[in-house]
Design an enzyme around this catalytic site. Structure first.
Site, short mmCIF file in Angstrom:
data_model
loop_
_atom_site.label_atom_id
_atom_site.label_comp_id
_atom_site.label_asym_id
_atom_site.label_seq_id
_atom_site.Cartn_x
_atom_site.Cartn_y
_atom_site.Cartn_z
N SER A 1 40.87 41.65 43.57
CA SER A 1 40.16 41.44 42.21
C SER A 1 39.23 40.13 42.10
O SER A 1 39.51 39.33 43.09
CB SER A 1 41.16 41.69 41.33
N LYS A 2 38.74 39.89 40.78
CA LYS A 2 38.35 38.89 40.66
C LYS A 2 39.01 37.64 40.70
O LYS A 2 38.50 36.38 41.16
CB LYS A 2 37.67 38.91 39.20
#
Ligand code: GLU
Length: 457
Positions: A219-220
């Site tokens: 994810s980010k």
């Protein structure tokens, strides 16, 4: 014979069905790659469908970026919003009437019911739902009692993902649903819907999702980037595709580098990794460097030039913008040294942009009486006959090093810093030839002025 006949008439049709909620994730690109490869392998069709029924999370540019990502990677779709096809429209928000018709059908069959403006599917609580997943070649089973009566039509008139996805996969005659394993928990709902309509479900293949260094879904937080960010940072599509292929699949001979043709030829679900792949950015950098070195100089020149013009994101003033010819001259000098197209910039900036000297960099040379010694370098350069020849340049400065009690490395590092302001550049003499004798002499003069001002301060 029967099986052969069945295969002959059963066209392979696969799709990616991204939701335009943001710039497509690199994992979506990986999914698209496997869909594309499987379609090509089977002379089938690769379809794009935009699943934009979640109006709250809808981002208009995201749709454009989906097309741009596929185009960049060369994963051309056979049917989709931008290319058309007989079974469209391929954008879910344009298919609302279709979904309503099928919602009505379930209501009439008493397999769905209204619930405060929404419509829910009536799940059967007895028994189990099982399918055979092509990834890992295994059956996956859910107890039906774990499935609640899920919403199929929301009160805003839009269908839910689960419902629209099934209706469309059926109407678009999708033979294989290849997607990330985060959708495994939705699959029993999908199969229940197929059964309720009396439709044959497609085959399913759930690929493991990518994970970051801590093994949780990429994810980010892990610095995960969108697919287009990789392009903007100067990764080559060939390297990205190869890297994505390795994240989901292993070459039967363990090979690390292979092209699309080889991937299509050898792809089989047997070698799809059943466990999550770790997104190893160092490996991508390594692969990208390898692909850069494999690229012919003329092609690399075009790639770098186009990259500088369109994607590098820096303001290109006329002054510091290398021409295509200049890039051409620099390509052989940098090819062995860059991992990404963007690495070209710091390595060659000093050719085009002015040099910003930094006392810290001069200090790193650890040379006593630095200014006096650079002045000697300048004198020699001014006397040397032009055009400078490599062997004369070399012997002149070896001799000067001896006279000044410097090592050979020290004197050439000193020249490097005076000319470029940097400790690392492409090979020195070749760089000087590209910069030109006059500019080189001027730079050494500038370095002396800088050192003078430094001492005055
Ligand atoms: N719209 C879903 C997504 O965003 C599609 C999942 C599927 O392939 O069924 O990934």
């Amino acid at each position: 014979m029967v099986i052969l006949y069945y295969q002959a008439v059963m066209e392979v049709r696969v799709r990616i069905a991204p939701s335009p909620t943001g710039s497509p994730h690199i994992g979506t690109a990986g999914q698209a790659l496997f869909d594309y490869v499987f379609a090509k392998k089977n002379n089938g069709k690769f379809i794009l469908r935009i699943e934009d029924t979640d109006r709250e999370r809808y981002v208009a540019e995201a749709e454009e970026q989906i097309y741009e990502t596929l185009e960049w990677l060369g994963l051309d779709v056979d049917e989709g919003p931008n290319v058309g096809g007989d079974l469209g429209p391929y954008v879910q928000s344009q298919r609302l009437d279709i979904y309503k018709k099928y919602v009505l059908e379930l209501l009439e069959k008493n397999q769905a019911y209204k619930d405060e403006g929404a419509v829910r599917f009536k799940t059967k609580k007895l028994g189990q739902t099982t399918w055979h997943d092509l990834v890992g070649n295994k059956d996956i089973t859910f107890d039906n009692k774990t499935q609640d009566d899920f919403v199929i039509l929301k009160s805003d008139g839009y269908p839910t993902y689960n419902f629209a996805n099934v209706v469309d996969d059926h109407l678009m005659q999708i033979s294989h649903v290849i997607r990330g394993n985060e959708f495994i928990s939705s699959t029993p709902k999908h199969i229940m819907l197929y059964k309720a309509f009396g439709w044959a479900p497609p085959q399913f293949a759930h690929f493991p999702v990518l994970v970051g260094s801590d093994r949780s879904k990429l994810s980010k937080r892990h610095g995960a980037k969108s697919a287009l960010e990789f392009r903007n940072e100067g990764y080559l599509k060939e390297a990205v595709l190869n890297f994505l292929a390795l994240l989901g699949w292993s070459h039967p001979k363990g090979k690390e580098m292979f092209d699309m043709e080889e991937l299509i030829r050898l792809f089989d679900f047997k070698e799809v990794n059943a466990s999550s792949a770790y997104f190893d950015a160092t490996k991508l950098d390594w692969l990208n460097g390898e692909y850069i070195r494999k690229t012919q100089n003329s092609k690399l020149k075009t790639q770098i030039y186009e990259y500088l013009q369109n994607l590098s994101g820096r303001a290109l003033t006329e002054k510091d913008h290398p021409t295509e010819k200049e890039v051409e001259k620099l390509v052989p000098l940098v090819k062995e040294r860059i991992k990404k197209l963007s690495d070209f910039i710091p390595l060659t900036d000093f050719f085009f942009a002015g040099v910003e000297y930094d006392m810290e960099v001069f200090n790193r040379l650890k040379i006593k009486d630095l200014r006096f010694k650079i002045e000697k370098v300048l004198e020699k350069m001014q006397k040397m006959e032009k055009p400078w020849e490599a062997d004369i340049f070399e012997s002149t400065f070896r001799k000067l090093a001896e006279d000044l009690q410097l090592s050979v490395t020290q004197i050439f590092q000193l020249i490097r810093v005076a000319v470029s302001g940097q400790l690392v550049t492409p090979p020195l003499f070749e760089s000087i030839k590209i910069l030109g004798e006059e500019k080189t002499v001027k730079r050494v003069g500038d370095a002396i002025s800088f050192l003078k001002s430094g001492w005055l301060a």
